[in-house]
Motif scaffolding. Structure first.
Motif, PDB file in Angstrom:
ATOM      1  N   ILE A 182      11.514   2.552  -9.283  1.00 39.25           N
ATOM      2  CA  ILE A 182      10.421   2.018  -9.447  1.00 39.25           C
ATOM      3  C   ILE A 182      10.528   0.635 -10.343  1.00 39.25           C
ATOM      4  CG2 ILE A 182       7.862   2.427 -10.570  1.00 39.25           C
ATOM      5  CD1 ILE A 182       8.031   5.057  -9.615  1.00 39.25           C
ATOM      6  N   ASP A 204       0.671  -1.223   0.004  1.00 38.26           N
ATOM      7  CA  ASP A 204       0.015   0.107   0.060  1.00 38.26           C
ATOM      8  C   ASP A 204       0.931   1.456   0.038  1.00 38.26           C
ATOM      9  OD1 ASP A 204      -1.868   1.903   0.163  1.00 38.26           O
ATOM     10  OD2 ASP A 204      -2.764   1.270   2.219  1.00 38.26           O
ATOM     11  N   GLU A 205       0.839   1.714  -1.239  1.00 38.78           N
ATOM     12  CA  GLU A 205       1.616   3.116  -1.379  1.00 38.78           C
ATOM     13  C   GLU A 205       2.936   3.249  -0.816  1.00 38.78           C
ATOM     14  OE1 GLU A 205       0.773   5.482  -3.006  1.00 38.78           O
ATOM     15  OE2 GLU A 205      -1.350   5.319  -3.013  1.00 38.78           O
ATOM     16  N   PHE A 259       5.613   4.558  -2.604  1.00 35.77           N
ATOM     17  CA  PHE A 259       6.577   4.532  -3.586  1.00 35.77           C
ATOM     18  C   PHE A 259       6.894   5.781  -4.018  1.00 35.77           C
ATOM     19  CE2 PHE A 259       3.140   1.018  -4.193  1.00 35.77           C
ATOM     20  CZ  PHE A 259       4.094   0.163  -3.945  1.00 35.77           C
ATOM     21  N   GLY A 260       6.391   6.891  -3.509  1.00 38.37           N
ATOM     22  CA  GLY A 260       6.715   8.211  -4.059  1.00 38.37           C
ATOM     23  C   GLY A 260       8.138   8.826  -3.684  1.00 38.37           C
ATOM     24  N   THR A 297      -1.510   2.074  -5.588  1.00 38.94           N
ATOM     25  CA  THR A 297      -0.588   3.159  -5.995  1.00 38.94           C
ATOM     26  C   THR A 297      -1.448   4.389  -6.659  1.00 38.94           C
ATOM     27  OG1 THR A 297       1.457   4.066  -7.053  1.00 38.94           O
ATOM     28  CG2 THR A 297       0.089   2.325  -7.950  1.00 38.94           C
ATOM     29  N   HIS A 298      -0.810   5.697  -6.617  1.00 41.78           N
ATOM     30  CA  HIS A 298      -1.296   6.740  -7.453  1.00 41.78           C
ATOM     31  C   HIS A 298      -0.367   6.984  -8.555  1.00 41.78           C
ATOM     32  CE1 HIS A 298      -3.571   7.445  -3.752  1.00 41.78           C
ATOM     33  NE2 HIS A 298      -4.704   7.683  -4.589  1.00 41.78           N
ATOM     34  N   LEU A 299       0.760   6.312  -8.743  1.00 38.24           N
ATOM     35  CA  LEU A 299       1.868   6.722  -9.706  1.00 38.24           C
ATOM     36  C   LEU A 299       1.565   5.925 -11.128  1.00 38.24           C
ATOM     37  CD1 LEU A 299       5.174   6.188  -7.519  1.00 38.24           C
ATOM     38  CD2 LEU A 299       4.042   8.417  -8.094  1.00 38.24           C
ATOM     39  N   LEU A 336       3.794   3.112 -12.297  1.00 38.35           N
ATOM     40  CA  LEU A 336       3.836   1.846 -11.564  1.00 38.35           C
ATOM     41  C   LEU A 336       2.355   1.033 -11.830  1.00 38.35           C
ATOM     42  CD1 LEU A 336       5.049   0.205  -9.647  1.00 38.35           C
ATOM     43  CD2 LEU A 336       3.948   1.332  -7.774  1.00 38.35           C
ATOM     44  N   LYS A 337       1.359   1.899 -12.167  1.00 41.96           N
ATOM     45  CA  LYS A 337       0.044   1.454 -12.559  1.00 41.96           C
ATOM     46  C   LYS A 337       0.258   0.718 -13.940  1.00 41.96           C
ATOM     47  CE  LYS A 337      -3.041   5.010 -10.717  1.00 41.96           C
ATOM     48  NZ  LYS A 337      -3.800   5.908 -11.238  1.00 41.96           N
ATOM     49  N   VAL A 372      -1.135  -4.170  -5.481  1.00 50.46           N
ATOM     50  CA  VAL A 372      -0.396  -3.080  -5.335  1.00 50.46           C
ATOM     51  C   VAL A 372      -1.297  -1.765  -5.485  1.00 50.46           C
ATOM     52  CG1 VAL A 372       1.764  -1.590  -6.284  1.00 50.46           C
ATOM     53  CG2 VAL A 372       1.620  -4.257  -6.365  1.00 50.46           C
TER      54      VAL A 372
END
Length: 194
Positions: A143, A132-133, A135-136, A164-166, A169-170, A162
């Motif tokens: 990444i 969960d998150e 990764f910023g 994420t908001h990236l 990565l999505k 996973v």
């Protein structure tokens, strides 16, 4: 009176025996007893698993070592848990001196290694891993390595989720649930790639 004295002496001996047993059990289950032995036996395996994952995440540039004894300034040693991380030059550095991305990789490796070991020791296979998150802190290369590490351990899990908001990565995962938040209608989701 003799009967009472004999009963009292027997009771005293029984209390002394119970006290010896209690003292023995307190030592066995105290911090220097069985729990300490379990930790000593477990740490090398956690370290080995974490380093296997960390090796994939950093191309062998980072290594973690877990130590349970630390030298005291006043002399002697004390029990602790020290996480010693070596960089690409093989120099041990304090955890705090590593970048956010580097420390995230170490955390990720240790967490997955610990989860796998705990599940294995309890006789249960961890079927799902949720990341969960967090990764910023990763740059593009970080990444990419993270995705490679997830791909490398995916056979250990039935599902890896996973969150994420990236965008970059999505895109690394072919099947995903895209969640959109709308102020009026609330959240909606779409299954992509299934």
């Amino acid at each position: 009176d003799r009967e009472s004295l004999n009963e009292a002496e027997e009771e005293l001996e029984e209390c002394k025996r119970d006290r010896r047993i209690h003292k023995h059990l307190r030592t066995a289950f105290g911090k220097h007893g069985i729990p300490s032995l379990i930790i000593e036996e477990t740490l090398p395996e956690i370290e080995e698993r974490a380093n296997d994952i960390l090796d994939r995440l950093t191309d062998g540039r980072m290594h973690v070592r877990l130590e349970t004894l630390k030298e005291k300034k006043s002399g002697g040693t004390k029990e602790t848990l020290e996480i010693i991380i070596t960089d690409e030059q093989g120099v041990p550095r304090p955890y705090e001196t590593f970048s956010g991305g580097e420390s995230f990789r170490v955390n990720f490796a240790l967490r997955v290694a610990l989860a796998q070991l705990l599940a294995e020791r309890s006789g249960v296979r961890v079927r799902t891993l949720v990341i969960d998150e967090g990764f910023g802190t990763q740059d593009a290369e970080g990444i990419e390595r993270l995705v490679e590490a997830i791909q490398a351990i995916r056979t250990d899990f039935a599902k890896i989720l996973v969150i994420t908001h990236l965008t970059e990565l999505k895109q690394a995962f072919p099947v995903r649930i895209e969640v959109e938040k709308d102020p009026v209608d609330g959240s909606t989701f779409e299954l992509v790639g299934a």
